[in-house]
Write an enzyme that holds these catalytic residues in place. Structure first.
Site, PDB file in Angstrom:
ATOM      1  N   TYR A 204      42.781  32.670  46.624  1.00  0.00           N
ATOM      2  CA  TYR A 204      41.450  32.498  45.831  1.00  0.00           C
ATOM      3  C   TYR A 204      40.490  31.977  47.142  1.00  0.00           C
ATOM      4  O   TYR A 204      39.251  31.772  46.657  1.00  0.00           O
ATOM      5  CB  TYR A 204      41.625  31.378  44.924  1.00  0.00           C
ATOM      6  CG  TYR A 204      42.507  31.578  43.815  1.00  0.00           C
ATOM      7  CD1 TYR A 204      42.103  32.881  43.034  1.00  0.00           C
ATOM      8  CD2 TYR A 204      43.522  31.002  43.400  1.00  0.00           C
ATOM      9  CE1 TYR A 204      42.901  33.313  41.933  1.00  0.00           C
ATOM     10  CE2 TYR A 204      44.508  31.408  42.318  1.00  0.00           C
ATOM     11  CZ  TYR A 204      44.067  32.443  41.547  1.00  0.00           C
ATOM     12  OH  TYR A 204      44.827  32.992  40.453  1.00  0.00           O
ATOM     13  N   HIS A 258      37.372  32.016  40.665  1.00  0.00           N
ATOM     14  CA  HIS A 258      38.297  30.565  40.435  1.00  0.00           C
ATOM     15  C   HIS A 258      37.221  29.545  40.765  1.00  0.00           C
ATOM     16  O   HIS A 258      37.713  28.271  41.245  1.00  0.00           O
ATOM     17  CB  HIS A 258      39.359  30.697  41.455  1.00  0.00           C
ATOM     18  CG  HIS A 258      40.514  30.185  40.811  1.00  0.00           C
ATOM     19  ND1 HIS A 258      40.928  28.792  40.754  1.00  0.00           N
ATOM     20  CD2 HIS A 258      41.643  30.861  40.191  1.00  0.00           C
ATOM     21  CE1 HIS A 258      41.912  28.690  40.106  1.00  0.00           C
ATOM     22  NE2 HIS A 258      42.500  29.831  39.810  1.00  0.00           N
TER      23      HIS A 258
END
Ligand code: MG
Length: 451
Positions: A204, A258
């Site tokens: 991420y 995210h």
């Protein structure tokens, strides 16, 4: 039809005398209610009660998560239900909520009336909408749907209205450390039959070859990760470009921001990604920054997905009604189970918001089954997240576990949710005593990044 016949048709019966506008005596009313009870018993479904509610925890090899499932036992011998209550980061707190509070609250109450149990349990702590109690409530709720399906001799999706598609399409995760690595992985999944793939480069946080200043001076914990936000923002469009070039235009591509970048950077990124026709961009903002969706919608038509951190209706009702995103990604055990998830799905239908239930590894097979049953029955379904493989150990603990692997979610046609639990096998895989914390990530100077 006169009032007497109306009352008769409602199954309440009638006797002599009058009371109030309905023209009934108290004695007649009591007889009527007895008749209604008798009628229910003779329909072949005598009332059943909850006799025990307990948490079962397990961490079978291949799951990598502290899985918690609630087992609800009933007054009918051998009849029980299972529900997902997995909050892997705080599993012991959920187990306590189930074993110390939920069992006591539920034992002796009806197992038949799911909505009634959901509402009364939801309010039973007065303070509500938190992840620990919502997960415990989900375990109860899903187990009651499982019981309902077993009694009706039907899979749960039949109780929700029946199938509206052959099976729910799923996406899986392609990751790599370069655009080319990601593209190769996408092609592997396409060869298996996947039509939707999520693409991430460097997890991420992206890929960076720089050493952050906080690491140089030993700030934070040695396992803390670094996110080079500039490198991330430059890398994501390059990854999309490489995948489109290598894999063509037909494959549907998702990406999860995210929540880790600043809102204006997320808006610019979405605008830049439009040319690659993403299926959706997920969580461009944290729940704390949700108001930025209005600006994003005004500047980009890229499809958006949001909601895996939502706990409370206050977080999703207004944004859905404003059409701020296209896919609702709620984690079903996080909001309290199938009962509220069906309400979210129905709400979405009227605002063109499609379901994309959160389905990571920290969802038990019972939870994946619940996601799949709903996704079979809901018209405004969008996509389902599900990992490609189920380990032998998970299958031993959870006979009947759903599986993917060809780009579709597959459940069996057994009554209820279709997943059982082998408690002896589950006990061989105890959950972790503690949880180190969800991926701590920092900027150059050491500032923590959410989430
Ligand atoms: Mg996500």
């Amino acid at each position: 039809m006169d009032r007497r016949n109306v009352i008769k048709n409602l199954g309440l019966g009638l006797a002599s005398g009058t009371i109030g506008a309905l023209g009934l005596t108290e004695k007649a009313m009591a007889q009527g209610f007895e008749a209604a009870k008798y009628q229910k018993a003779t329909n072949g479904l005598p009332p059943i009660k909850i006799t025990n509610v307990k948490a079962i925890s397990t961490r079978p090899s291949g799951s990598g998560s502290n899985l918690v499932v609630v087992k609800v036992e009933t007054s009918e011998p051998g009849l029980y239900g299972l529900g997902c209550a997995t909050f892997t980061q705080r599993a012991h707190a959920v187990i306590t909520a189930v074993d110390k509070y939920l069992n006591d609250f539920c034992t002796g109450k009806s197992a038949d009336n799911i909505e009634d149990m959901w509402q009364s349990t939801y309010h039973s702590s007065y303070w509500r909408n938190g992840p620990v109690l919502n997960n415990a409530l989900s375990g109860l709720d899903q187990a009651l749907w499982d019981i309902k399906g077993k009694r009706a001799n039907m899979p749960v999706y039949e109780l929700l209205g029946g199938k509206v598609r052959i099976a729910p399409p799923t996406y899986t995760h392609a990751s790599g450390n370069s655009p080319e690595e990601v593209a190769d992985k996408v092609q592997e999944y396409m060869d298996l039959g996947y039509k939707h793939v999520r693409i991430q480069m460097g997890g991420y946080s992206g890929v960076s070859d720089l050493e952050p200043d906080f690491k140089k001076v030993g700030f934070g914990h040695e396992t803390d990760n670094f996110m080079d936000q500039y490198a991330y923002l430059k890398g994501v469009p390059k990854m999309f470009e490489a995948v489109r070039k290598a894999c063509g235009e037909r494959v549907e591509l998702c990406h999860d921001v995210h929540e880790r970048i600043q809102p204006n950077d997320a808006i610019n990124l979405c605008k830049e990604l439009e040319q690659y026709r993403p299926f959706f961009i997920e969580d461009p903002f944290s729940p704390e920054n949700i108001a930025y969706f209005e600006q994003l919608r005004g500047q980009s038509s890229v499809p958006l997905a949001m909601g895996e951190l939502f706990n409370s209706p206050h977080e999703w009702v207004e944004p859905m009604s404003k059409r701020w995103y296209d896919f609702i990604r709620i984690h079903i055990s996080q909001i309290g189970g199938i009962t509220p998830a069906m309400k979210v799905a129905r709400l979405g239908e009227w605002f063109n918001v499609k379901t994309a239930w959160h389905g990571p590894g920290d969802t038990s097979p019972v939870g994946h089954a619940a996601n799949t049953h709903i996704s079979l029955a809901v018209w405004n379904f969008g996509i389902l997240e599900m990992h490609r493989t189920v380990s032998d150990e998970i299958q031993e603990v959870f006979p009947g576990a759903p599986y993917s692997g060809d780009g579709y979610a597959h459940i069996n046609e057994a009554p209820g949710l279709g997943v059982d639990i082998n408690e002896d096998a589950a006990a061989k895989w105890p959950i972790a005593e503690s949880f180190p914390g969800f991926g701590r990530v920092r900027k150059f100077d050491g500032t923590p990044i959410r989430p």
